[in-house]
Design a protein around this motif. Structure first.
Motif, PDB file in Angstrom:
ATOM      1  N   LYS A  79       0.835  -1.204   0.000  1.00  0.00           N
ATOM      2  CA  LYS A  79       0.000   0.000   0.000  1.00  0.00           C
ATOM      3  C   LYS A  79       0.870   1.255   0.000  1.00  0.00           C
ATOM      4  O   LYS A  79       1.946   1.271   0.593  1.00  0.00           O
ATOM      5  CB  LYS A  79      -0.870   0.012   1.263  1.00  0.00           C
ATOM      6  N   GLY A  80       0.409   2.300  -0.670  1.00  0.00           N
ATOM      7  CA  GLY A  80       1.102   3.586  -0.649  1.00  0.00           C
ATOM      8  C   GLY A  80       2.268   3.682  -1.614  1.00  0.00           C
ATOM      9  O   GLY A  80       3.006   4.668  -1.605  1.00  0.00           O
ATOM     10  N   ILE A  81       2.472   2.647  -2.443  1.00  0.00           N
ATOM     11  CA  ILE A  81       3.561   2.702  -3.431  1.00  0.00           C
ATOM     12  C   ILE A  81       3.009   3.338  -4.705  1.00  0.00           C
ATOM     13  O   ILE A  81       2.157   2.749  -5.379  1.00  0.00           O
ATOM     14  CB  ILE A  81       4.122   1.303  -3.729  1.00  0.00           C
ATOM     15  N   ASP A  82       3.472   4.567  -5.007  1.00  0.00           N
ATOM     16  CA  ASP A  82       2.936   5.229  -6.202  1.00  0.00           C
ATOM     17  C   ASP A  82       3.662   4.719  -7.458  1.00  0.00           C
ATOM     18  O   ASP A  82       4.611   3.927  -7.384  1.00  0.00           O
ATOM     19  CB  ASP A  82       3.018   6.759  -6.080  1.00  0.00           C
ATOM     20  N   LYS A  83       3.219   5.182  -8.607  1.00  0.00           N
ATOM     21  CA  LYS A  83       3.749   4.665  -9.889  1.00  0.00           C
ATOM     22  C   LYS A  83       5.248   4.906 -10.016  1.00  0.00           C
ATOM     23  O   LYS A  83       5.983   4.042 -10.501  1.00  0.00           O
ATOM     24  CB  LYS A  83       3.027   5.360 -11.054  1.00  0.00           C
ATOM     25  N   GLU A  84       5.696   6.075  -9.546  1.00  0.00           N
ATOM     26  CA  GLU A  84       7.118   6.413  -9.671  1.00  0.00           C
ATOM     27  C   GLU A  84       7.980   5.462  -8.822  1.00  0.00           C
ATOM     28  O   GLU A  84       9.003   4.951  -9.262  1.00  0.00           O
ATOM     29  CB  GLU A  84       7.334   7.866  -9.237  1.00  0.00           C
ATOM     30  N   GLU A  85       7.508   5.212  -7.581  1.00  0.00           N
ATOM     31  CA  GLU A  85       8.239   4.310  -6.686  1.00  0.00           C
ATOM     32  C   GLU A  85       8.186   2.869  -7.216  1.00  0.00           C
ATOM     33  O   GLU A  85       9.177   2.129  -7.146  1.00  0.00           O
ATOM     34  CB  GLU A  85       7.645   4.394  -5.274  1.00  0.00           C
ATOM     35  N   GLN A  86       7.045   2.516  -7.783  1.00  0.00           N
ATOM     36  CA  GLN A  86       6.925   1.168  -8.347  1.00  0.00           C
ATOM     37  C   GLN A  86       7.928   0.979  -9.491  1.00  0.00           C
ATOM     38  O   GLN A  86       8.571  -0.050  -9.615  1.00  0.00           O
ATOM     39  CB  GLN A  86       5.496   0.955  -8.850  1.00  0.00           C
ATOM     40  N   ARG A  87       8.073   2.009 -10.295  1.00  0.00           N
ATOM     41  CA  ARG A  87       9.016   1.954 -11.420  1.00  0.00           C
ATOM     42  C   ARG A  87      10.448   1.787 -10.909  1.00  0.00           C
ATOM     43  O   ARG A  87      11.242   1.022 -11.452  1.00  0.00           O
ATOM     44  CB  ARG A  87       8.858   3.250 -12.222  1.00  0.00           C
ATOM     45  N   ARG A  88      10.767   2.514  -9.813  1.00  0.00           N
ATOM     46  CA  ARG A  88      12.109   2.408  -9.225  1.00  0.00           C
ATOM     47  C   ARG A  88      12.337   0.976  -8.726  1.00  0.00           C
ATOM     48  O   ARG A  88      13.384   0.372  -8.958  1.00  0.00           O
ATOM     49  CB  ARG A  88      12.245   3.401  -8.059  1.00  0.00           C
ATOM     50  N   ARG A  89      11.319   0.431  -8.061  1.00  0.00           N
ATOM     51  CA  ARG A  89      11.452  -0.938  -7.532  1.00  0.00           C
ATOM     52  C   ARG A  89      11.531  -1.972  -8.661  1.00  0.00           C
ATOM     53  O   ARG A  89      12.203  -2.989  -8.532  1.00  0.00           O
ATOM     54  CB  ARG A  89      10.284  -1.249  -6.593  1.00  0.00           C
ATOM     55  N   ASP A  90      10.834  -1.704  -9.760  1.00  0.00           N
ATOM     56  CA  ASP A  90      10.921  -2.621 -10.907  1.00  0.00           C
ATOM     57  C   ASP A  90      12.367  -2.737 -11.389  1.00  0.00           C
ATOM     58  O   ASP A  90      12.807  -3.821 -11.792  1.00  0.00           O
ATOM     59  CB  ASP A  90      10.020  -2.143 -12.053  1.00  0.00           C
ATOM     60  N   GLY A  91      13.096  -1.616 -11.330  1.00  0.00           N
ATOM     61  CA  GLY A  91      14.511  -1.625 -11.726  1.00  0.00           C
ATOM     62  C   GLY A  91      15.338  -2.492 -10.787  1.00  0.00           C
ATOM     63  O   GLY A  91      16.211  -3.250 -11.225  1.00  0.00           O
ATOM     64  N   LEU A  92      15.053  -2.403  -9.461  1.00  0.00           N
ATOM     65  CA  LEU A  92      15.770  -3.229  -8.478  1.00  0.00           C
ATOM     66  C   LEU A  92      15.438  -4.705  -8.668  1.00  0.00           C
ATOM     67  O   LEU A  92      16.304  -5.584  -8.562  1.00  0.00           O
ATOM     68  CB  LEU A  92      15.383  -2.804  -7.056  1.00  0.00           C
ATOM     69  N   ILE A  93      14.161  -4.976  -8.957  1.00  0.00           N
ATOM     70  CA  ILE A  93      13.731  -6.378  -9.135  1.00  0.00           C
ATOM     71  C   ILE A  93      14.471  -7.019 -10.299  1.00  0.00           C
ATOM     72  O   ILE A  93      14.854  -8.189 -10.251  1.00  0.00           O
ATOM     73  CB  ILE A  93      12.198  -6.430  -9.337  1.00  0.00           C
ATOM     74  N   LEU A  95      17.403  -6.717 -11.059  1.00  0.00           N
ATOM     75  CA  LEU A  95      18.742  -7.135 -10.621  1.00  0.00           C
ATOM     76  C   LEU A  95      18.698  -8.046  -9.393  1.00  0.00           C
ATOM     77  O   LEU A  95      19.732  -8.316  -8.780  1.00  0.00           O
ATOM     78  CB  LEU A  95      19.588  -5.897 -10.295  1.00  0.00           C
ATOM     79  N   SER A  96      17.516  -8.513  -9.019  1.00  0.00           N
ATOM     80  CA  SER A  96      17.389  -9.297  -7.782  1.00  0.00           C
ATOM     81  C   SER A  96      18.013 -10.690  -7.938  1.00  0.00           C
ATOM     82  O   SER A  96      18.274 -11.164  -9.043  1.00  0.00           O
ATOM     83  CB  SER A  96      15.915  -9.425  -7.378  1.00  0.00           C
ATOM     84  N   ASP A  97      18.221 -11.367  -6.781  1.00  0.00           N
ATOM     85  CA  ASP A  97      18.828 -12.703  -6.789  1.00  0.00           C
ATOM     86  C   ASP A  97      17.817 -13.782  -7.182  1.00  0.00           C
ATOM     87  O   ASP A  97      18.142 -14.721  -7.888  1.00  0.00           O
ATOM     88  CB  ASP A  97      19.378 -13.039  -5.390  1.00  0.00           C
ATOM     89  N   TRP A  98      16.610 -13.650  -6.649  1.00  0.00           N
ATOM     90  CA  TRP A  98      15.591 -14.684  -6.850  1.00  0.00           C
ATOM     91  C   TRP A  98      14.267 -14.044  -7.214  1.00  0.00           C
ATOM     92  O   TRP A  98      13.815 -13.105  -6.539  1.00  0.00           O
ATOM     93  CB  TRP A  98      15.399 -15.504  -5.566  1.00  0.00           C
ATOM     94  N   TYR A  99      13.628 -14.579  -8.235  1.00  0.00           N
ATOM     95  CA  TYR A  99      12.287 -14.109  -8.623  1.00  0.00           C
ATOM     96  C   TYR A  99      11.333 -15.302  -8.576  1.00  0.00           C
ATOM     97  O   TYR A  99      11.635 -16.367  -9.133  1.00  0.00           O
ATOM     98  CB  TYR A  99      12.310 -13.510 -10.029  1.00  0.00           C
ATOM     99  N   PHE A 127      14.034 -12.755 -18.422  1.00  0.00           N
ATOM    100  CA  PHE A 127      15.390 -12.201 -18.369  1.00  0.00           C
ATOM    101  C   PHE A 127      15.497 -11.233 -17.197  1.00  0.00           C
ATOM    102  O   PHE A 127      14.565 -10.465 -16.939  1.00  0.00           O
ATOM    103  CB  PHE A 127      15.670 -11.458 -19.679  1.00  0.00           C
ATOM    104  N   GLY A 128      16.621 -11.253 -16.491  1.00  0.00           N
ATOM    105  CA  GLY A 128      16.827 -10.274 -15.423  1.00  0.00           C
ATOM    106  C   GLY A 128      17.303 -10.941 -14.153  1.00  0.00           C
ATOM    107  O   GLY A 128      18.516 -11.156 -13.992  1.00  0.00           O
ATOM    108  N   PRO A 129      16.390 -11.274 -13.225  1.00  0.00           N
ATOM    109  CA  PRO A 129      16.811 -11.872 -11.947  1.00  0.00           C
ATOM    110  C   PRO A 129      17.690 -13.109 -12.165  1.00  0.00           C
ATOM    111  O   PRO A 129      17.476 -13.874 -13.110  1.00  0.00           O
ATOM    112  CB  PRO A 129      15.464 -12.252 -11.301  1.00  0.00           C
TER     113      PRO A 129
END
Ligand code: SF4
Length: 224
Positions: A79-93, A95-99, A127-129
């Protein structure tokens, strides 16, 4: 489950696992959802950076809770994650270790079939994680890709559209606007509506990186 049905189901699961392995994916069997959770816990170190697609199966197995409470989970759904923050987290995901995710369907030929609305899930699966775990109840196994398409249009997408409160034809009628399988009907139709959850489709076949993907098939009906 009736013993005869159990025997034929086990044969179907064995065929599927063998062909997943032939497609360079690891395949494991868990008799129960509790066993599936144990397998996931054994694979993922507590320091790992993890992420997931939205999944009823992962919730039912207690895997979402494990990820949130016992790993460094990148949450894009809170909750409370706006579109901009979601986009930032998508970038981290990326590069994540496990998906982790479930599957819309798994064919006995060893293919995984996924259909997405936003498509963050299928992007990370492809592709990614570094590593991917797919957990699926036996009810996701189908004979071939044609059956996978029909399964999504008649079972998975209508139920998910209702779950996600989407204003689609299938949420109202319980079946896709085009519940067939041919080239013209593979993808979303305009008259399904802008809330469609079928924008992009992924078929995961023989993988280049052996063992990047682990598929855990569970001997229980999970998700939809
Ligand atoms: S294409 Fe539209 S109507 Fe058909 S299953 Fe997907 S969301 Fe539902």
């Amino acid at each position: 489950m009736d013993a005869n049905r159990k025997k034929t189901l086990q044969l179907s699961i064995s065929r599927t696992m063998r062909n997943l392995e032939a497609n360079n994916m690891n395949a494991a069997y868990a008799e129960t959802k509790e066993d599936a959770l144990k397998l996931v816990k054994a694979l993922i170190p507590s320091s790992a950076m993890t992420a997931s697609g939205g999944s009823v199966t992962l919730e039912e197995c207690g895997i979402m809770r494990f990820l949130r409470e016992e790993t460094n989970y990148i949450d894009r759904y809170g909750k409370g994650i706006d579109k901009e923050e979601q986009r930032r987290r998508d970038g981290l995901i990326f590069l994540s270790d496990w998906y982790l995710a479930s599957a819309n369907a798994i064919t006995e030929h060893g293919e995984i079939y996924q259909v997405d609305g936003r498509s963050n899930r299928i992007s990370n699966l492809a592709f990614g994680p570094s590593k991917v775990i797919i957990v699926a109840g036996y009810n996701k196994i189908v004979p071939d890709l044609s059956s996978a398409v029909i399964r999504v249009k008649t079972v998975a997408a209508p139920a998910n559209a209702v779950r996600l409160c989407r204003d689609t034809y299938c949420a109202k009628k319980g079946i896709c606007v085009s519940p067939r399988h041919d080239e013209a009907d593979l993808m979303c139709h305009a008259d399904c509506g802008d809330d469609t959850i079928c924008r992009n489709t992924l078929v995961m076949k023989r993988q280049q990186e052996k063992g990047r993907i682990t598929v855990i098939i569970v001997g229980e009906e999970l998700g939809y």
